[in-house]
Each structure stands twice: as C-alpha cells, then as structure tokens.
Design a protein around this motif. Structure first.
Motif, short mmCIF file in Angstrom:
data_model
loop_
_atom_site.label_atom_id
_atom_site.label_comp_id
_atom_site.label_asym_id
_atom_site.label_seq_id
_atom_site.Cartn_x
_atom_site.Cartn_y
_atom_site.Cartn_z
N CYS A 1 -0.39 3.50 3.41
CA CYS A 1 -0.02 2.87 5.01
C CYS A 1 1.12 1.87 4.89
CB CYS A 1 -1.20 2.34 5.50
SG CYS A 1 -1.65 0.85 5.06
N CYS B 1 -6.60 1.33 4.40
CA CYS B 1 -6.77 2.84 4.51
C CYS B 1 -7.26 2.94 3.19
CB CYS B 1 -5.39 3.21 4.66
SG CYS B 1 -4.25 3.13 3.47
N CYS C 1 0.91 -1.32 0.04
CA CYS C 1 -0.07 -0.11 -0.08
C CYS C 1 0.85 1.12 0.01
CB CYS C 1 -1.04 0.01 1.26
SG CYS C 1 -1.93 1.65 1.27
N CYS D 1 -6.13 -0.63 -0.82
CA CYS D 1 -5.73 -1.15 0.58
C CYS D 1 -7.10 -1.44 1.31
CB CYS D 1 -4.88 -0.34 1.09
SG CYS D 1 -4.36 -0.69 2.81
ZN ZN Z 1 -3.06 1.07 3.37
#
Ligand code: ZN
Ligand code: AP5
Length: 208
Positions: A128, A148, A125, A145
């Motif tokens: 994050c 997030c 990701c 993701c």
């Molecule tokens: Zn993420």
C-alpha cells in the motif's frame, strides 16, 4: 486545486500527501511511487529506471515529463492534484507550465539533520506504500504493514551512499525551483520539522 509538493528527500512529502488526499479529495501523484511500481512490475520503464533510482540519481527529464503529462491528462486529475516529486528540475517546471496551470507550490522547510534522521529510519509497505519510521511511526510487527498486511521493507535508495547522492542532486537541481516559483508568487512555505499532525496543521494554515 493543483498543488506541487517540493522539498528534499525525506522531508515528509509522501506522508503529508497521504493526509492531504483525505482533506482535499485530490489524487496524489508521486513520480517516485510510479517509478517504484514500474520497477516492481519489471515493466520496460521499470527496467530502464531501476539502476538510476537505486543510485540516487534523477531519471531523465524527457521520460519523466512524458509520464506526468500522460498522468495529468487522466480524468481524475482534471479538477486538481497533489503532484509529489515533480518537477525536480527547471526544464521539468518549464514543461509543466505548458500543459498545466499550478495554483500553489508547497515548499517543505526542513534541515538536513531531520532529513537524515527520517530517511535513516524509513520503512515502506510494498503493497500500500505506507511510510513507516522505526521511531516515529513503528509498525506493530517489524516487517508487516499494520494497514494492509503487506511486506514492510527498506528502500534501496535509502542506503547511506544513495541518500548522500540524493541530497547533492536536490541541492544542485531541485532547490533552484524554490526561487523559480517564489518569483512567480506561487510558493508557500510549510515548517516540516514538527510531528506529522502539526505539519498537517501548518499545511492547512499555509493554504488558507
Ligand atoms: Zn500496507
Ligand atoms: P521520490 O520517491 O520522490 O523520493 P524523494 O523526493 O527523495 O522523497 P522521499 O520519498 O524520499 O521522501 P518524502 O519527502 O516523501 O518523505 P516521507 O513522507 O517518505 O523519488 C525517488 C526517486 O525517483 C528519485 O531519487 C529519482 O531517482 C526518481 N524520481 C522521482 N521523481 C523524479 C523526477 N521528477 N525527475 C527525475 N527523477 C525522479 O517521509 C520520510 C520518513 O520520515 C518516513 O519514514 C516517515 O514516516 C517519516 N516522517 C514523515 N513526516 C514526519 C514527521 N513530521 N515527523 C517524523 N517523521 C516523519
């Protein structure tokens, strides 16, 4: 506790560190992640290291040591840390010993076949940093993701040519650290082959 995570590319260091942070309440300091953020921000450091990292080579010791020295001087790293991806050369290990006293070095024990399987399927990701895997930890939507909503992508250094180079570099420059730390009595081996939950158990057992 001051911990180093040592192991070949794709051994699962970042994945275990994300779990260990919750268990030990220590900051996770990954030199690879710091470099990737610098690249994303197009900072002077990022511009300097991008081509080196994409080719699977190591950033020079001077730059890397200075970066870690500054990071470990920050308040959150005073009580302890999980240092992931540093040191990666003997000169880095010697420099680290001059500014921080490490308690244990966790050596990720894993064969090349597993490493290739893990790196070949890794997706990350962008926001994050969560490490997904197309077989072992698949995001619900291929490019989004689950945690997030950030974009999930393939790292440039996970392309086959760069992976081969990273393994070569690991064998030549980083693997000698296993003996270096074993001789100092700091090394603990963790079997990194099983599924993540079992690796977490192996890790807890190694620290007990
Ligand atoms: Zn993420
Ligand atoms: P860095 O980011 O440190 O890369 P690395 O050491 O090659 O480690 P990786 O991030 O590739 O793997 P990992 O062990 O964290 O595995 P992960 O948890 O993602 O460094 C990148 C580059 O920066 C270097 O090549 C170099 O250029 C530069 N650099 C960094 N530090 C430096 C230094 N000190 N000096 C000089 N240059 C430096 O897991 C991999 C995959 O497997 C994921 O898909 C994950 O989902 C999956 N997985 C993890 N665990 C399991 C499991 N138990 N079972 C099944 N799948 C699993």
């Amino acid at each position: 506790m001051k911990l180093i995570f040592l192991g070949p590319p794709g051994a699962g260091k970042g994945t275990l560190a994300a779990k260990a942070v919750d268990i030990l309440k220590l900051p996770h300091i990954s030199t690879g992640a710091i470099f990737r953020s610098a690249i994303a921000a197009q900072s002077p450091l990022g511009l300097k290291v991008k081509a080196i990292i994409d080719a699977g080579k190591l950033v020079d010791d001077g730059t890397t040591i200075e970066l870690v020295k500054e990071r470990l001087a920050q308040a959150d790293a005073q009580k302890g840390y999980i240092l992931d991806g540093f040191p990666r050369t003997i000169p880095q290990a010697e420099a680290l010993a001059e500014f921080s006293k490490v308690d244990k070095v966790v050596n990720f024990d894993i064969p090349d076949t597993s490493v290739l399987e893990r790196l070949g399927g890794r997706r990350v990701c962008r926001k994050c940093g969560h490490n997904f895997h197309i077989i072992f930890d698949k995001p619900k939507k291929e490019t989004v993701c689950d945690h997030c909503g950030g974009e999930v992508y393939t790292r440039d250094d996970d392309k086959p040519e760069a992976v081969q180079k990273r393994l070569e570099v690991y064998r030549a420059q980083t693997a000698p650290l296993i003996d270096f730390y074993r001789k100092k009595g700091l090394l603990v081996d963790v079997d990194a082959r099983p599924a993540v939950d079992q690796v977490v158990e192996n890790f807890k057992h190694a620290l007990a």
